[in-house]
Design a protein around this motif. Structure first.
Motif, mmCIF file in Angstrom:
data_model
loop_
_atom_site.group_PDB
_atom_site.id
_atom_site.type_symbol
_atom_site.label_atom_id
_atom_site.label_comp_id
_atom_site.label_asym_id
_atom_site.label_seq_id
_atom_site.Cartn_x
_atom_site.Cartn_y
_atom_site.Cartn_z
ATOM 1 N N SER A 54 -0.152 12.246 -2.740
ATOM 2 C CA SER A 54 -0.587 10.924 -3.168
ATOM 3 C C SER A 54 -0.087 9.895 -2.165
ATOM 4 O O SER A 54 0.889 10.132 -1.444
ATOM 5 C CB SER A 54 0.017 10.648 -4.550
ATOM 6 N N SER A 55 -0.717 8.748 -2.140
ATOM 7 C CA SER A 55 -0.227 7.667 -1.280
ATOM 8 C C SER A 55 1.206 7.295 -1.657
ATOM 9 O O SER A 55 1.975 6.830 -0.814
ATOM 10 C CB SER A 55 -1.141 6.445 -1.369
ATOM 11 N N THR A 56 1.583 7.553 -2.901
ATOM 12 C CA THR A 56 2.937 7.275 -3.378
ATOM 13 C C THR A 56 3.989 8.028 -2.558
ATOM 14 O O THR A 56 5.123 7.575 -2.420
ATOM 15 C CB THR A 56 3.063 7.642 -4.873
ATOM 16 N N ALA A 57 3.606 9.167 -1.984
ATOM 17 C CA ALA A 57 4.535 9.956 -1.169
ATOM 18 C C ALA A 57 4.991 9.179 0.066
ATOM 19 O O ALA A 57 5.993 9.539 0.687
ATOM 20 C CB ALA A 57 3.885 11.275 -0.755
ATOM 21 N N PHE A 58 4.270 8.113 0.417
ATOM 22 C CA PHE A 58 4.622 7.314 1.588
ATOM 23 C C PHE A 58 5.057 5.894 1.203
ATOM 24 O O PHE A 58 5.019 4.983 2.021
ATOM 25 C CB PHE A 58 3.451 7.290 2.582
ATOM 26 N N GLU A 84 -1.453 -0.043 1.252
ATOM 27 C CA GLU A 84 -1.946 1.057 0.423
ATOM 28 C C GLU A 84 -2.954 1.896 1.205
ATOM 29 O O GLU A 84 -2.931 3.125 1.151
ATOM 30 C CB GLU A 84 -2.582 0.520 -0.865
ATOM 31 N N LYS A 85 -3.817 1.263 1.954
ATOM 32 C CA LYS A 85 -4.810 1.988 2.772
ATOM 33 C C LYS A 85 -4.122 2.840 3.848
ATOM 34 O O LYS A 85 -4.555 3.956 4.128
ATOM 35 C CB LYS A 85 -5.784 1.010 3.430
ATOM 36 N N ILE A 86 -3.083 2.307 4.445
ATOM 37 C CA ILE A 86 -2.333 3.069 5.447
ATOM 38 C C ILE A 86 -1.668 4.273 4.791
ATOM 39 O O ILE A 86 -1.735 5.394 5.300
ATOM 40 C CB ILE A 86 -1.311 2.172 6.169
ATOM 41 N N LYS A 87 -1.057 4.078 3.629
ATOM 42 C CA LYS A 87 -0.416 5.189 2.913
ATOM 43 C C LYS A 87 -1.439 6.257 2.534
ATOM 44 O O LYS A 87 -1.150 7.456 2.619
ATOM 45 C CB LYS A 87 0.298 4.689 1.658
ATOM 46 N N GLU A 88 -2.631 5.839 2.133
ATOM 47 C CA GLU A 88 -3.684 6.794 1.781
ATOM 48 C C GLU A 88 -4.054 7.655 2.989
ATOM 49 O O GLU A 88 -4.236 8.869 2.862
ATOM 50 C CB GLU A 88 -4.916 6.065 1.247
ATOM 51 N N ALA A 89 -4.161 7.037 4.151
ATOM 52 C CA ALA A 89 -4.487 7.779 5.379
ATOM 53 C C ALA A 89 -3.373 8.767 5.729
ATOM 54 O O ALA A 89 -3.639 9.910 6.121
ATOM 55 C CB ALA A 89 -4.736 6.813 6.531
#
Length: 143
Positions: free
Chosen positions: A27-31, A123-128
């Motif tokens: 998940s993006s949460t991991a970053f 959030e977009k960066i974390k998703e990537a």
């Protein structure tokens, strides 16, 4: 180096990853990072991936520096041509640091230029980053 492997400590919590059809999906949460500069360790400067763990039950994900540099997120949604420059910046933590953090000669941060001021852009960066890490799965599974 673009081919350099980076390690990320990922908490063993349900909102940080899911197992789908036997494979991990980060998940993006991991970053997450309160300073919007997720920490990673340079694999070349670590004796073992486990040394990256922040907590004993964490798992270790990996990504390549080139994947970080390929992240394209517009600075403003209305101007998709101007993107953040995302890179890995080497920021070792010395033994005698004033914050009292544990020494870490492999520490680096994923940072954006210009500095991120809009949470949705981060959030977009974390998703990537999560998509990139998902391609590799766990390097070290959480316990």
């Amino acid at each position: 180096d673009d081919t350099e492997v980076l390690y990320r400590s990922v908490r063993n919590k349900v909102d940080f990853y899911k197992i789908i059809d036997g494979a991990v999906k980060f998940s993006s949460t991991a970053f997450n990072d309160k300073g919007q500069r997720p920490s990673v360790d340079r694999a070349a400067l670590r004796n073992a991936p486990e040394d990256t763990k922040l907590y004993p039950t964490d798992g270790i994900a990996q990504i390549l520096a080139t994947e970080v540099r390929k992240v394209e997120v517009p600075v403003k949604a209305e101007d998709p041509a101007t993107c953040f420059k995302v890179d890995v910046i080497y920021r070792p933590v010395p033994a005698d640091n004033p914050e009292g953090e544990k020494e870490n000669p492999a520490h680096s941060q994923i940072e954006a230029d210009p500095e991120i001021t809009i949470p949705r852009r981060f959030e977009k960066i974390k998703e990537a980053l999560a998509r990139a890490a998902t391609r590799y799965g766990w390097l070290v599974e959480p316990s």
